[in-house]
Design a protein around this motif. Structure first.
Motif, PDB file in Angstrom:
ATOM      1  N   SER A 953      45.238  -7.699 -18.317  1.00 54.81           N
ATOM      2  CA  SER A 953      45.091  -6.249 -18.384  1.00 54.81           C
ATOM      3  C   SER A 953      46.006  -5.736 -19.495  1.00 54.81           C
ATOM      4  CB  SER A 953      45.468  -5.594 -17.041  1.00 54.81           C
ATOM      5  OG  SER A 953      46.837  -5.805 -16.748  1.00 54.81           O
ATOM      6  N   PRO A 954      45.558  -4.767 -20.298  1.00 54.43           N
ATOM      7  CA  PRO A 954      44.219  -4.179 -20.255  1.00 54.43           C
ATOM      8  C   PRO A 954      43.163  -5.167 -20.745  1.00 54.43           C
ATOM      9  CG  PRO A 954      45.392  -3.359 -22.164  1.00 54.43           C
ATOM     10  CD  PRO A 954      46.379  -4.194 -21.393  1.00 54.43           C
ATOM     11  N   ALA A 955      41.902  -4.865 -20.440  1.00 58.49           N
ATOM     12  CA  ALA A 955      40.813  -5.753 -20.828  1.00 58.49           C
ATOM     13  C   ALA A 955      39.537  -4.937 -20.965  1.00 58.49           C
ATOM     14  CB  ALA A 955      40.627  -6.865 -19.808  1.00 58.49           C
ATOM     15  N   MET A 956      38.691  -5.377 -21.887  1.00 56.55           N
ATOM     16  CA  MET A 956      37.370  -4.758 -22.055  1.00 56.55           C
ATOM     17  C   MET A 956      36.348  -5.632 -21.341  1.00 56.55           C
ATOM     18  SD  MET A 956      35.114  -2.632 -23.127  1.00 56.55           S
ATOM     19  CE  MET A 956      35.989  -1.567 -24.269  1.00 56.55           C
ATOM     20  N   LEU A 957      35.650  -5.030 -20.392  1.00 60.20           N
ATOM     21  CA  LEU A 957      34.607  -5.756 -19.677  1.00 60.20           C
ATOM     22  C   LEU A 957      33.264  -5.587 -20.367  1.00 60.20           C
ATOM     23  CD1 LEU A 957      35.576  -4.924 -15.971  1.00 60.20           C
ATOM     24  CD2 LEU A 957      36.289  -6.855 -17.376  1.00 60.20           C
ATOM     25  N   LEU A 958      32.807  -4.351 -20.475  1.00 56.50           N
ATOM     26  CA  LEU A 958      31.476  -4.107 -21.030  1.00 56.50           C
ATOM     27  C   LEU A 958      31.471  -2.755 -21.725  1.00 56.50           C
ATOM     28  CD1 LEU A 958      28.028  -4.651 -19.388  1.00 56.50           C
ATOM     29  CD2 LEU A 958      28.638  -2.357 -20.106  1.00 56.50           C
ATOM     30  N   THR A 959      30.774  -2.679 -22.849  1.00 58.81           N
ATOM     31  CA  THR A 959      30.552  -1.404 -23.511  1.00 58.81           C
ATOM     32  C   THR A 959      29.135  -1.366 -24.067  1.00 58.81           C
ATOM     33  OG1 THR A 959      31.301   0.098 -25.258  1.00 58.81           O
ATOM     34  CG2 THR A 959      31.499  -2.241 -25.700  1.00 58.81           C
ATOM     35  N   GLY A1064      40.195  -7.379 -25.818  1.00 63.83           N
ATOM     36  CA  GLY A1064      39.105  -8.252 -25.404  1.00 63.83           C
ATOM     37  C   GLY A1064      39.187  -8.629 -23.940  1.00 63.83           C
ATOM     38  N   PHE A1065      38.693  -9.826 -23.638  1.00 64.58           N
ATOM     39  CA  PHE A1065      38.635 -10.283 -22.246  1.00 64.58           C
ATOM     40  C   PHE A1065      38.885 -11.782 -22.216  1.00 64.58           C
ATOM     41  CE2 PHE A1065      36.223 -12.169 -18.732  1.00 64.58           C
ATOM     42  CZ  PHE A1065      36.707 -11.451 -17.659  1.00 64.58           C
ATOM     43  N   ILE A1066      39.761 -12.205 -21.325  1.00 63.52           N
ATOM     44  CA  ILE A1066      40.027 -13.630 -21.095  1.00 63.52           C
ATOM     45  C   ILE A1066      39.747 -13.888 -19.623  1.00 63.52           C
ATOM     46  CG2 ILE A1066      41.714 -15.495 -21.182  1.00 63.52           C
ATOM     47  CD1 ILE A1066      43.246 -13.889 -23.270  1.00 63.52           C
ATOM     48  N   GLY A1067      38.765 -14.707 -19.355  1.00 67.14           N
ATOM     49  CA  GLY A1067      38.400 -14.984 -17.972  1.00 67.14           C
ATOM     50  C   GLY A1067      36.949 -15.396 -17.889  1.00 67.14           C
ATOM     51  N   CYS A1068      36.326 -15.064 -16.792  1.00 65.92           N
ATOM     52  CA  CYS A1068      34.957 -15.499 -16.535  1.00 65.92           C
ATOM     53  C   CYS A1068      34.081 -14.303 -16.190  1.00 65.92           C
ATOM     54  CB  CYS A1068      34.939 -16.520 -15.389  1.00 65.92           C
ATOM     55  SG  CYS A1068      33.292 -17.115 -14.980  1.00 65.92           S
ATOM     56  N   PHE A1069      32.903 -14.231 -16.820  1.00 63.73           N
ATOM     57  CA  PHE A1069      31.860 -13.276 -16.467  1.00 63.73           C
ATOM     58  C   PHE A1069      30.747 -14.002 -15.735  1.00 63.73           C
ATOM     59  CE2 PHE A1069      33.300 -10.502 -20.100  1.00 63.73           C
ATOM     60  CZ  PHE A1069      33.559  -9.391 -19.330  1.00 63.73           C
ATOM     61  N   SER A1070      30.121 -13.285 -14.789  1.00 63.60           N
ATOM     62  CA  SER A1070      29.007 -13.882 -14.060  1.00 63.60           C
ATOM     63  C   SER A1070      27.995 -12.794 -13.731  1.00 63.60           C
ATOM     64  CB  SER A1070      29.494 -14.550 -12.773  1.00 63.60           C
ATOM     65  OG  SER A1070      28.420 -15.104 -12.053  1.00 63.60           O
ATOM     66  N   SER A1071      26.696 -13.139 -13.846  1.00 64.31           N
ATOM     67  CA  SER A1071      25.587 -12.275 -13.407  1.00 64.31           C
ATOM     68  C   SER A1071      25.711 -10.861 -13.979  1.00 64.31           C
ATOM     69  CB  SER A1071      25.520 -12.225 -11.879  1.00 64.31           C
ATOM     70  OG  SER A1071      25.411 -13.524 -11.352  1.00 64.31           O
ATOM     71  N   VAL A1072      25.755 -10.783 -15.306  1.00 57.91           N
ATOM     72  CA  VAL A1072      25.876  -9.491 -15.986  1.00 57.91           C
ATOM     73  C   VAL A1072      24.480  -8.961 -16.289  1.00 57.91           C
ATOM     74  CG1 VAL A1072      26.824  -8.261 -17.957  1.00 57.91           C
ATOM     75  CG2 VAL A1072      28.054 -10.218 -16.990  1.00 57.91           C
ATOM     76  N   GLN A1073      24.251  -7.689 -15.957  1.00 60.15           N
ATOM     77  CA  GLN A1073      22.941  -7.087 -16.185  1.00 60.15           C
ATOM     78  C   GLN A1073      23.098  -5.622 -16.529  1.00 60.15           C
ATOM     79  OE1 GLN A1073      20.056  -8.271 -13.391  1.00 60.15           O
ATOM     80  NE2 GLN A1073      18.374  -7.415 -14.561  1.00 60.15           N
ATOM     81  N   TYR A1074      22.347  -5.181 -17.554  1.00 68.15           N
ATOM     82  CA  TYR A1074      22.241  -3.762 -17.886  1.00 68.15           C
ATOM     83  C   TYR A1074      20.759  -3.421 -17.922  1.00 68.15           C
ATOM     84  CZ  TYR A1074      22.356   0.638 -20.415  1.00 68.15           C
ATOM     85  OH  TYR A1074      22.181   1.946 -20.786  1.00 68.15           O
TER      86      TYR A1074
END
Length: 1206
Positions: A953-959, A1064-1074
């Motif tokens: 944190s802070p982190a960007m997830l989605l834009t 940015g983001f350091i970690g794991c994304f899963s099942s992202v949908q827009y």
């Protein structure tokens, strides 16, 4: 009769005003009219007639003069008793006794008013009763109270209003009928039925009734409220002709002020400015008195903007303008000498309220004074004296003028104007009409054409109606509905729909009756695997002990649910199964009298009826579950409690008869003896399985159809259903009236057509698909028609919308029978399947009707035609020649059943950017430019979902951003809390929501689901649900890109968002949908594509699956807790020793079970992963070409019926 028609015919019509069909009419005679606009010609029929409608047909017009027709029809002998009130007078009708108490009242009168305010009738009593009929802001309000003198809050005051714009100098009829609490209140032809509040049934009025005002006691001629100014006719109170008594000077009537008995006709000539672009009135300026300029007028309008006056002047040898305009609902006066030099004052609030407003302008020396109504004067200070020119422009400026004598900074005025005075001289508008004074364009004289389009509110579900001169609009904010008239629910109908959309367990709003009258309700959706339970809780969820109750004074426990009885009934009707657990424990407390079987305790169902059967048994028999299972503590009884033992016994079980649920009350009457005691816990109402979701039928004969009674769809109609067929055409539904009709059909293999006629001629909307629709796959259709628009949508194809004529026919006059799957003529029948057929929130039981209809069978053949839930998380089931497959294109998940999470690990600096193509923005945002529809229809529906795991944190997830500098961003703030930023208007500050203040950068997997509907934003974080409201209802226009992780080039982002984007983001994304975009799947399957840009180091991961594995047992436990929480409460109700022992035993047993389940689950999961990998390789090969084709939008897909794919 006043007319310029030389001759016309008079017809008598018996059936109605329609000019088609089986009209019965007779021509009575030819009538000769006048030849000029001033004379009057009278005709008297030789015989009297009785009819509903008269029709005049002009045969010949006067060769000179304008075309016009004015007809006055006089009936038979009519006695009129009229009283004229001057605004300072009233009539008092005094009773023969001190007070008058009535249980029945009938009051009738006719009135026409010069003002929008005024009391017509008032009476009151010392105990607190009163009745008042008054005009308030042009509407008729009835205040009625039958209660006693006890102090009541404002919520007990009964006020009913009818009508609008009643200060129109036209006669209006009023009838008030009361019997006890029931009241019928009628204005002209519109009746409002209501019941009074309070305990009283009679109206008690002391001494007198007053008509025309409310006199102040002891001060004759002084009134509490504004008096009525106008005429009343045939005023009757309970059969007493009040005006006749006053005219004959009877002692029961006392007159206050000047009341005359003839109705004066004021000479008020109004002009209506019809066009907001070209209307104007040019008047010459008469010579001013004492060289001062003065202008006065009255106006009324609905438009928030418009020019009232533009006067060219001279100030110190320089030209200038005096401009009076309405801007944003306020009145502005501007003195403008140049484009950069001006002085301005404003007055009023919302002068576009449809009421008459008076404004006067005066120049006095170096001042310009403006007075609006009775407000304080507003003044502009001048540097030089003003010299008026020879003309004034009212309402607007000529379109084709070549000089600069008129300046209009806004639109033309659209409304009514009267009583214009220039330099203290009245303007004769009839002289203007006749061409003897000034000039004009787009004006109507001698009438005010204002119309209240919100009078009979077409805005549904409690939404607010606002209007302009030519249209109205509905504000759906906070209602849970959307659309032009707030007709469409933004929520799903059931928890089953949320499961199919990929949601997990949590609190949701559901709307079981869709667009019907019932409000949405909040429920808990317990989603475990393929089983979904809808849980509705009440206010008493803990164990309750009862002592000291008798049959004469029993204990009564009430249960208040988070939904009304009507809402609960709709939920139960929609569900295939409902149940509710009652845990009842007793000690020397019986349920039934052992001697005669009289119930000593019982419960009350949702209808308020007494029920004497207990958990586990069926209605009609006074028994408990142990009686059914033959294992009661004493076999001489059918309930354990009836054994009347000193030890604790229980008669617990599940109530499952839907028509009786939920439990509203529990009554206990046998705990009065020594040592007698009872304890109960009533669990929440739980329902499962949406029984209409897969309610399907098959049509296999061309002449077959299902016939249903038609619903009331005059003003609003919506119909939705799924179909699948191999036929190139066929009618899905039809309803025919004499002239009006509705029809939805498959007009060609790739087109669905919605056609209707509401009286203005046939209207046809067609949605064409780029691929055939007769491919034996399920397709969704929704058609809607309301008083503002009609629309049609098929699957995810662009929405087709057409506006209805602003002054066209409003009501659909349809027949009494609705045909599904065919037509009444048995032509163009439909071959195939239809399911989940819904109209105006009513689900049609197709399967039940098919049982008695030849040529139609229940159900639909095929793997994808059942409720087996073969494909999950928005996956689409596609029939194959040998089996089926799941198309996971529109899902963020993968695998054979769209259940495997697609996850990726992001290292420092990594990002995935998806570039939108234009067709996507067309589908998702319904751009007004592309669809050629007004901008108010571009309300978007954004749906975002993602799972993430990080410690940063802070982190960007989605834009997501657009070419018009709009964006939405989901970030983790410096403290790790989740923030959602919506920037919809680049000129304003963004909306920022923080649904979770605790840190989510804790290394655990968190799920976020965001749904936006107009201004409403619904956020679910893990199991927490919240709702927010945006400042603006603006669509995302020209979609640009979606980014996961680090954002570069963030100059257009706000500082905090840009800072998170740079980290940015350091970690794991899963099942992202827009919406229908799955960016992680796009990155995995389309590396190298121009639509997907990948930066940094990314690794395919299984963090989502591992998180599901680690929490699967806790989820099952949670579902068990929600579904069977009454069992735990039942244990708590035992004696302490038993509770402790039971808890220890249960804990040890549960631990062993959990270990065994986890061991077996881990082994099976490992084996399943190996098998799934082999299957997935084949599955991905078969779909990979389809995915790539979807991104480039070049090839048609025959296995999936979406127009575009991501």
């Amino acid at each position: 009769m006043v007319t310029e028609a030389l001759r016309c015919c008079l017809f008598l019509t018996l059936s109605g005003p329609c000019c088609s069909g089986d009209r019965v009419q007779f021509m009575l005679r030819r009538l000769v009219g006048n030849v000029n606009p001033d004379s009057v010609v009278h005709h008297k029929l030789s015989q009297s007639i009785r009819t509903r409608f008269l029709r005049f047909v002009p045969l010949e017009w006067s060769p000179s003069g304008r075309v016009g027709l004015r007809v006055a029809v006089y009936g038979c002998a009519y006695r009129s008793y009229v009283a004229d009130f001057d605004g300072r007078s009233s009539l008092l009708y005094r009773f023969n006794q001190k007070s008058m108490s009535t249980v029945k009242d009938v009051i009738s009168l006719r009135f026409k008013s010069r003002q929008a305010e005024g009391v017509l009738l008032h009476g009151e009593g010392q105990r607190g009763d009163y009745i008042t009929l008054e005009l308030h802001r042009g509407r008729l309000a009835l205040h009625l109270n039958l209660d006693d003198s006890r102090v009541r809050s404002s919520s007990f005051r009964m006020v009913v209003t009818l009508g609008s714009l009643l200060d129109d100098l036209h006669w209006h009829s009023v009838l008030i009928e009361r019997f006890n609490k029931q009241v019928n209140f009628t204005l002209d032809r519109h009746t409002q039925h209501f019941r009074t509040k309070g305990d009283g049934d009679s109206l008690e009025v002391d001494y007198e009734l007053s008509f025309g005002g409310i006199p102040l006691p002891g001060k004759p001629g002084t009134f509490i409220r504004r008096n009525f100014h106008g005429c009343m006719e045939n005023l009757y109170y309970n059969g007493v002709n009040v005006i006749d008594l006053a005219k004959r000077r009877k002692p029961q009537i006392y007159s206050v002020g000047n009341v005359t008995f003839s109705c004066s006709e004021p000479q008020l000539v109004a002009a209506t400015f019809q066009s907001s672009s070209s209307s104007f009135l040019l008047l010459p300026a008469p010579a001013p008195i004492l060289e001062d300029l003065s202008v006065r007028l009255q106006f009324r309008t609905w438009n928030p903007d418009g020019l009232l006056l533009s006067s060219p002047l001279i100030s110190g040898q320089e030209p200038c303008y005096l401009i009076l305009q309405i801007s944003s609902g306020r009145l502005h006066l501007t003195h403008q000498t140049s484009a950069l030099k001006m002085s301005e004052v404003s007055a009023g609030q919302r002068v576009n309220d449809g009421l008459w407003h008076s404004v006067s302008l005066n120049t006095r020396g170096l001042q310009i004074i403006m007075i609006l109504d009775s407000e304080p004067a507003s003044t502009i200070q001048l540097k030089n004296y003003l010299q008026p020119k020879d003309k004034h422009y009212f309402g607007g400026c000529p379109v084709s003028q070549n000089d600069s004598s008129c300046l209009n900074p806004t639109m033309a005025f659209q409304g009514c104007v009267r009583l214009i005075r220039v330099n203290n001289q009245p303007v004769d508008l009839l002289s203007v009409q006749q061409g003897r004074l000034g000039s004009y364009n787009q004006l109507q004289f001698d009438l005010c054409g204002i119309r209240d389009r919100c009078l009979y509110n077409f805005c549904e579900h409690g939404s607010q109606c606002s209007q302009t001169w030519s249209s109205f609009s509905c504000d759906c904010t906070g209602t849970g509905y959307s659309g032009a008239t707030c007709h469409n629910s933004v929520y799903e109908a059931s928890c089953e729909h949320y499961r199919l959309a990929g949601s997990t367990s949590g609190y949701f709003f559901i709307d079981p009756d869709g667009s019907g009258p019932l409000d949405p309700i909040q429920v808990y959706c317990n989603i475990t695997g393929n089983k979904v339970w809808t849980v509705v809780r009440h206010n008493s969820s803990i164990a309750v002990r009862v002592r000291g109750s008798t049959l004469q004074k029993p204990y009564v426990g009430w249960f208040n649910y988070s939904a009304s009885s009507e809402q609960l009934k709709a939920l139960v009707s929609l569900s295939d199964r409902c149940e509710q657990r009652i845990a009842y424990h007793c000690r020397r407390s019986r349920l039934f009298n052992p001697w005669d079987g009289t119930p000593l305790s019982w419960w009350v169902d949702r209808r308020g009826e007494k029920r004497t059967y207990w958990g586990g048994f069926q209605p009609g028999v006074q028994q408990c579950s142990c009686g059914l299972e033959e294992n009661c503590a004493d076999m001489n009884y059918f309930c354990n409690c009836d054994a009347d033992r000193v030890s604790w016994e229980n008669d617990s079980g599940i109530l499952s008869y839907k028509d009786h649920l939920p439990v509203r009350e529990i009554v206990i009457g046998d705990t009065y003896r020594l040592g007698s005691e009872a304890m109960y816990v009533v669990g929440p109402l739980q329902c499962s399985d949406d029984k209409f979701l897969w309610n399907a039928v098959s049509f296999y004969q061309a002449a077959s159809y299902l016939q249903f009674p038609a619903l009331q769809v005059e003003l609003s109609l919506d119909v939705s259903f799924y179909f699948k067929t191999a036929s190139p055409s066929g009618v899905f539904l039809e309803n025919m009236g004499i002239q009006d009709f509705i029809r939805v059909e498959l007009s060609s293999p790739s087109a669905v057509t919605f056609s209707f006629n509401a009286g203005d001629g046939p209207v046809v909307l067609t949605v064409k698909s780029p691929v055939p629709l007769n491919d034996r796959q399920w397709h969704w259709v929704r058609a809607e028609r309301n008083v503002k628009e009609a629309c049609l949508q098929v699957d995810q194809l662009p929405l087709r919308i057409i506006e209805t004529p602003p002054d066209g026919h409003l009501r659909l006059q349809l027949g009494s029978q609705l045909f599904v799957g065919g037509t009444a003529t048995r032509q163009r029948g439909f071959f195939g399947c239809i399911r989940e057929f819904n109209m105006n929130g009513v689900n049609f039981d197709l399967e039940e009707r098919a049982k008695v209809t030849p040529g139609v069978s229940s159900g639909c053949a095929g793997h994808c035609s059942s409720s087996a839930r073969l494909c999950h998380n928005r996956g689409k089931c596609i029939e194959k020649s040998s089996g089926y497959m799941c198309d996971c294109t529109n899902s963020a998940y993968g695998g054979p059943s769209c259940t495997e999470e697609v996850s990726m690990s992001f290292e420092r600096g990594a990002s995935v950017t998806y570039i939108f193509q234009e067709p996507f923005s067309v589908i998702q945002n319904r751009s007004a430019a592309v669809l050629s529809i007004p901008s108010q229809y571009s309300k978007t529906r954004d749906n975002m979902a993602l799972s993430f795991q990080t410690t940063q944190s802070p982190a960007m997830l989605l834009t997501v951003n657009t070419l018009s500098q709009q964006y939405v961003a989901i970030i983790l703030a410096r403290n790790g809390s989740l923030q959602i930023w919506y920037q919809l208007n680049k000129e304003k500050r963004p909306d920022v929501f923080s649904p979770i203040f605790s840190s989510l950068a804790d290394g655990r997997l968190h799920r976020v689901h965001i749904q936006r509907e107009g201004k409403d934003v619904f956020v679910q974080v893990d199991h927490e649900n919240k709702k927010y409201t945006l400042s603006y209802d603006v669509a995302f226009n020209s979609m640009k890109s979606l980014t996961l992780g680090k954002v570069t080039g963030s100059d257009l982002l706000d500082e905090e968002v840009a800072h998170a984007g740079s980290k940015g983001f350091i970690g794991c994304f899963s099942s992202v949908q827009y919406n229908h975009v799955a960016p992680l799947k796009a990155a995995l399957l389309n590396r190298g594509s121009s639509l997907v840009s990948i930066r940094g180091h990314l690794l395919e991961s299984n963090c989502g699956a591992l998180a599901d594995l680690s929490t699967s047992v806790s989820r099952l436990d949670h579902g068990e807790e929600v579904g069977k929480d009454n069992e735990h409460r039942e244990d708590n109700s035992q004696p302490d020793s038993a509770v402790i022992g039971g808890v220890v035993t249960a804990a040890v047993f549960s631990t062993l079970c959990v270990l065994a389940v986890m061991t077996r689950f881990l082994y099976q999961h490992r084996q399943a992963q190996r098998t799934a990998r082999l299957q997935e390789k084949e599955h991905q090969r078969s779909l990979e070409a389809a995915y790539r084709a979807e991104f480039h939008l070049h090839n048609s897909m025959r296995d999936s019926m979406q127009e575009y794919y991501i």
